[in-house]
Design a protein around this motif. Sequence first.
Motif, mmCIF file in Angstrom:
data_model
loop_
_atom_site.group_PDB
_atom_site.id
_atom_site.type_symbol
_atom_site.label_atom_id
_atom_site.label_comp_id
_atom_site.label_asym_id
_atom_site.label_seq_id
_atom_site.Cartn_x
_atom_site.Cartn_y
_atom_site.Cartn_z
ATOM 1 N N VAL A 40 0.863 -1.189 0.000
ATOM 2 C CA VAL A 40 0.000 0.000 0.000
ATOM 3 C C VAL A 40 0.895 1.232 0.000
ATOM 4 N N ASP A 41 0.267 2.409 -0.111
ATOM 5 C CA ASP A 41 1.055 3.641 -0.125
ATOM 6 C C ASP A 41 1.335 4.158 1.278
ATOM 7 N N SER A 42 0.340 4.080 2.170
ATOM 8 C CA SER A 42 0.541 4.570 3.537
ATOM 9 C C SER A 42 -0.552 4.013 4.435
ATOM 10 N N PHE A 43 -0.329 4.172 5.768
ATOM 11 C CA PHE A 43 -1.296 3.715 6.765
ATOM 12 C C PHE A 43 -2.012 4.919 7.367
ATOM 13 N N ILE A 44 -3.311 4.770 7.634
ATOM 14 C CA ILE A 44 -4.063 5.809 8.353
ATOM 15 C C ILE A 44 -4.162 5.461 9.826
ATOM 16 N N GLY A 45 -4.495 4.209 10.137
ATOM 17 C CA GLY A 45 -4.597 3.782 11.529
ATOM 18 C C GLY A 45 -5.763 2.827 11.733
ATOM 19 N N GLN A 46 -5.902 2.371 12.994
ATOM 20 C CA GLN A 46 -6.957 1.422 13.324
ATOM 21 C C GLN A 46 -8.276 2.159 13.562
ATOM 22 N N GLN A 47 -9.376 1.466 13.244
ATOM 23 C CA GLN A 47 -10.685 2.067 13.456
ATOM 24 C C GLN A 47 -11.744 0.969 13.453
ATOM 25 N N GLU A 48 -12.792 1.169 14.228
ATOM 26 C CA GLU A 48 -13.940 0.272 14.172
ATOM 27 C C GLU A 48 -14.897 0.756 13.095
ATOM 28 N N ILE A 49 -15.307 -0.168 12.259
ATOM 29 C CA ILE A 49 -16.179 0.222 11.142
ATOM 30 C C ILE A 49 -17.420 -0.663 11.126
ATOM 31 N N VAL A 50 -18.428 -0.183 10.424
ATOM 32 C CA VAL A 50 -19.643 -0.963 10.198
ATOM 33 C C VAL A 50 -19.547 -1.595 8.815
ATOM 34 N N LEU A 51 -19.550 -2.934 8.799
ATOM 35 C CA LEU A 51 -19.411 -3.657 7.540
ATOM 36 C C LEU A 51 -20.760 -3.726 6.836
ATOM 37 N N LYS A 52 -20.822 -3.178 5.642
ATOM 38 C CA LYS A 52 -22.048 -3.180 4.855
ATOM 39 C C LYS A 52 -21.850 -4.018 3.596
ATOM 40 N N GLY A 53 -22.903 -4.686 3.172
ATOM 41 C CA GLY A 53 -22.849 -5.445 1.922
ATOM 42 C C GLY A 53 -22.827 -4.519 0.720
ATOM 43 N N LEU A 54 -22.441 -5.065 -0.432
ATOM 44 C CA LEU A 54 -22.341 -4.262 -1.651
ATOM 45 C C LEU A 54 -23.640 -4.260 -2.452
ATOM 46 N N GLY A 55 -24.670 -4.919 -1.936
ATOM 47 C CA GLY A 55 -25.946 -4.915 -2.650
ATOM 48 C C GLY A 55 -26.105 -6.131 -3.539
ATOM 49 N N ASN A 56 -27.272 -6.265 -4.139
ATOM 50 C CA ASN A 56 -27.601 -7.435 -4.948
ATOM 51 C C ASN A 56 -26.871 -7.475 -6.283
ATOM 52 N N TYR A 57 -26.383 -6.332 -6.750
ATOM 53 C CA TYR A 57 -25.751 -6.293 -8.065
ATOM 54 C C TYR A 57 -24.240 -6.541 -7.997
#
Length: 677
Positions: free
Chosen positions: A631-648
């Motif tokens: 990768v180019d660089s790191f931003i850091g750790q974070q808690e995220i909400v995992l969302k699906g990409l949808g039916n398509y």
Amino acid sequence: METNQYIEVFIDESKENLQVVNDRLLDLEKDPSDLSMVDEIFRAAHTLKGMSATMGYEDLADLTHKLENVLDAIRQERLVANSDVLDILLESVEYLEEMIFNIAEGGDGSKDVSSIVDKLKIIEKGEVPVQTSDTTTHKQSPPSSESLLDIDQFEKTVIQQAKADGQKVFQTKVSLSEDCLLKVARVFMVFEVLEQSGEVIKSIPTVEELENEDFEDSFNVIIITNDSEKELEAKILKVSEVQTVEVTPFEVVEEDEKTSGATPDEFSNQEASNNKVQKEEAAPAKANNKGVASKTIRVNIERLDVLMNLFEELVIDRGRLEQISHELNHNDLKGTVERMSRISGDLQNIILNMRMVPIDQVFNRFPRMVRQLTRDLGKDIHLQIEGAETELDRTVIDEIGDPLVHLIRNAIDHGIEQPEVRKQAAKPKQGQLLLKAYHSGNHVFVEIKDDGQGINQEKVLAKAIDNGVISQEQSTNLTDRQINELILASGFSTADKISDISGRGVGLDVVKSTIESLGGSIEIESEYGKGTTFSIQLPLTLSIISVMLVVVQEEIYAVPLSSIIETAVIKKADIMKAHNKEVIDFRGNIVPLVDIKNVFDVPRKDDQEQEAEYYSIVIVRKGEQMAGLVVDSFIGQQEIVLKGLGNYLTDVFAISGATILGNGEVALVIDSNSLIK
């Protein structure tokens, strides 16, 4: 009465009571002498019958009522809980399960239960059903001196031995006066006289029922003694308020093997009869050993899903607030946001714990399944379950059941050998099957381990080459683990013959895809001739995960922390070439590099592209395999909400979902398992 509003409660409680019946029946088979378990089964069945009748499910209530009658006969010791009896009781549980699941799916719970009801009626009478090709017949149990005093095989053996030693065996019926006030005291005095004269073998009603005054005016006993009939009668009549005493010789009716209702399982129930007094004393102790009931309420899973979705939005807004406070650099705002972050973190833990359920809800279906399969296949297998209290997210629980069913059936059918084969291999006759669950970090591991024949790697390789799964050249470079994992390929099977249990060439690939769709992975360890272990790694929850945010050109990606070993910055000069691929030496291991820009075809910036002397690397792992994501660089750790990409966008390579960052931008979540070959 309008019952629609109670249907969900009825279904939940019916499943719970039915599970109690199922589990305790299997326990009773291991220890038929413990009648306290029968009481527990009876209570659960009685509750189920009452609820079914109230809700108007007549077939369900009728079958449960007949089940109650058989349980009562076992409880009253008129019937021995041998394997033949338990087969029919467990079959009736299957009928009940089918009806309850039919109700849960919107049906009326009706089912033709006449065949199983007939079987229950037969065994209630003390007869043993026999399965024939067309109909179910039954064998008549041998008659005794009195139907209430049926004896089991052990009692018969004791009586025969006593007669061989020159002792007498009498059936004694004692009747008390109708106006007797202290019946229990008189019974105690009669038993004291009997015990001074000889040994009491059996009493009807049982000792506990006599102590509870649960009888009319008379009771029967079988006694071994040296006294004559008249001597014994005279001694008992000395007890006041004893009205009559009938002493008659007790004869054991012999039977030939063809008409005998006795089974090998009955012969093993010696302790049940020999230690009757100990059993009566132990039962109250078990009954009193109850934990304090917890205060709980039932919450529909859909409401928890709504609550989780609302909290996920809160997590997104929390990230936005944290970014704004950082940009404004306002102390009061920073303090408030930090406090809100701590509180929302605690709230997150509570909500996640509310969704967690014990994996026992999946495991509890397997003992009965293993019991039936071992009988069908003629094998002797002991199932051991560990870590059933381990908790998983409800969403994962709902999906993991079918893969585990297939792996267990596969282990029983293909893994563990027949008893005679195990004996030739110097193994114990009884095969061992371990089902184990445990927490480790942010994951739950489920292991299915058997001590069977293991995986024949030569056979697997030959089959994989024949099926075109791998080439002959590729087969020479595979590790043992990679060869084992070939059995997870689509349509792969080494079964010599197709059975109804497994071996159709489908299943293990579905197991793998199901587990990976849950964000998990599966590994196989096997030693030929010793056994096989399937290890499944599953995430604790599917919605909120911890990630490392990284930058690739001008785009932001998220890598799950559960896959990351560490991050590093390396010099361009440290990169080596192996098989035309870039690799690095990471702590003595050769780790291939995967450039994210190339994988996702990220638009490149022309300036400074060739001048970079250092690379930012994220080392990720899948089992024992590793890779370095460039990768180019790191931003850091974070808690995220995992969302699906949808039916398509259901099948995007190496992307497991997306998330909304604090600044409103969308970041794609990388599936590092897909990048490791």
